[in-house]
Write a protein that holds these residues in place. Structure first.
Motif, PDB file in Angstrom:
ATOM      1  N   UNK A  92     -43.714 -28.689  80.637  1.00  0.00           N
ATOM      2  CA  UNK A  92     -43.619 -29.721  79.592  1.00  0.00           C
ATOM      3  C   UNK A  92     -43.094 -29.164  78.273  1.00  0.00           C
ATOM      4  N   UNK A  93     -42.111 -29.855  77.713  1.00  0.00           N
ATOM      5  CA  UNK A  93     -41.567 -29.506  76.409  1.00  0.00           C
ATOM      6  C   UNK A  93     -40.397 -28.547  76.435  1.00  0.00           C
ATOM      7  N   UNK A  94     -40.173 -27.864  77.554  1.00  0.00           N
ATOM      8  CA  UNK A  94     -39.116 -26.843  77.603  1.00  0.00           C
ATOM      9  C   UNK A  94     -37.726 -27.445  77.448  1.00  0.00           C
ATOM     10  N   UNK A  95     -37.402 -28.456  78.253  1.00  0.00           N
ATOM     11  CA  UNK A  95     -36.072 -29.059  78.161  1.00  0.00           C
ATOM     12  C   UNK A  95     -35.841 -29.685  76.791  1.00  0.00           C
ATOM     13  N   UNK A  96     -36.844 -30.377  76.297  1.00  0.00           N
ATOM     14  CA  UNK A  96     -36.700 -31.064  75.018  1.00  0.00           C
ATOM     15  C   UNK A  96     -36.422 -30.082  73.880  1.00  0.00           C
ATOM     16  N   UNK A 205     -43.892 -29.716  71.293  1.00  0.00           N
ATOM     17  CA  UNK A 205     -43.423 -28.847  70.206  1.00  0.00           C
ATOM     18  C   UNK A 205     -42.006 -29.248  69.807  1.00  0.00           C
ATOM     19  N   UNK A 206     -41.816 -29.648  68.556  1.00  0.00           N
ATOM     20  CA  UNK A 206     -40.484 -29.994  68.061  1.00  0.00           C
ATOM     21  C   UNK A 206     -39.879 -28.789  67.355  1.00  0.00           C
ATOM     22  N   UNK A 207     -38.558 -28.743  67.309  1.00  0.00           N
ATOM     23  CA  UNK A 207     -37.872 -27.634  66.651  1.00  0.00           C
ATOM     24  C   UNK A 207     -38.230 -27.569  65.175  1.00  0.00           C
TER      25      UNK A 207
END
Length: 218
Positions: A92-96, A205-207
């Motif tokens: 979860x969250x890796x691609x995004x 987690x957002x950039x």
């Protein structure tokens, strides 16, 4: 100095192939008549194949040609298991996060001791989100030496001070720190606590939030 690139470990950060590694090592250990537990497999996290084999052998000695054959056998078993990997196996969250990095004009590299890293990210459907790949074939000295991450940074054309390494293993955190990188640890504090920033996972987690947290922890 601002972060312009990210270097991601593979297993435990982008996807979780630990179970496949365990099954492959367990199969080999059973064939050799050596007890091997999940706890012992955990100690192999982030460790290159040859060193992992020596740890599994627990002091048993074999000719170098036999060690090579055992490593190849384990890898063959592992490759059998990962044929089932697909985009649904992304953590979860890796691609995004990788997509946000690309959209922001920042760079991303893979920094994995695995010699199967390219095949895995292709099966995961994210090869196009990486600007460079440093894997088990890239350098002679593997983690906890910093060489793999230094090579990845060089491929990105960035100095270590402008790169953040995302790692889930103690050996990987030590390697990144030794190379002068900013380090994001994924997982329990007892394993990655020396990282500059520790997160339970990349889920949600957002950039922008990540860069903000890194600036605070710097």
């Amino acid at each position: 100095m601002s972060i312009k690139g990210f270097i991601f470990d593979l297993d435990g950060v982008v996807t979780d192939t630990a179970e496949y590694h365990y099954q492959a090592w367990k199969r080999l250990a059973d064939e050799l008549g050596i007890p091997f537990t999940r706890e012992e497999n955990e100690a192999l996290r982030g460790i290159p194949r040859r060193e992992s084999l020596l740890m599994l052998l627990k002091g048993r000695t074999y000719p170098e040609t036999t060690l090579d054959e055992l490593m190849e056998r384990k890898n063959r078993y592992y490759l059998e298991y990962i044929r089932a990997i697909s985009p649904r196996d992304l953590l979860p969250g890796a691609r995004e996060l990788l997509q946000e990095i690309r959209a922001a004009g920042l760079k991303a590299a893979l920094g994995s001791a695995s010699k199967n890293a390219r095949e895995v990210i292709e099966r995961l459907g994210i090869a196009d989100l990486f600007d460079a790949i440093a894997d088990g074939y890239s350098v002679t000295r593997q983690k906890p030496a910093p060489d793999l991450f230094l090579h990845a940074a060089a491929l990105l054309g960035l100095p270590p001070t402008e790169c953040a390494v995302v790692e889930d293993a103690t050996a990987g955190v030590e390697a990144a720190l030794a190379g002068g990188f900013t380090v994001i640890g994924i997982g329990p504090h007892e394993r990655v606590g020396r990282a500059h920033l520790v997160l339970p996972s990349l889920a949600g987690v957002s950039l922008s939030k990540l860069l903000e947290q890194l600036s605070v922890s710097a």
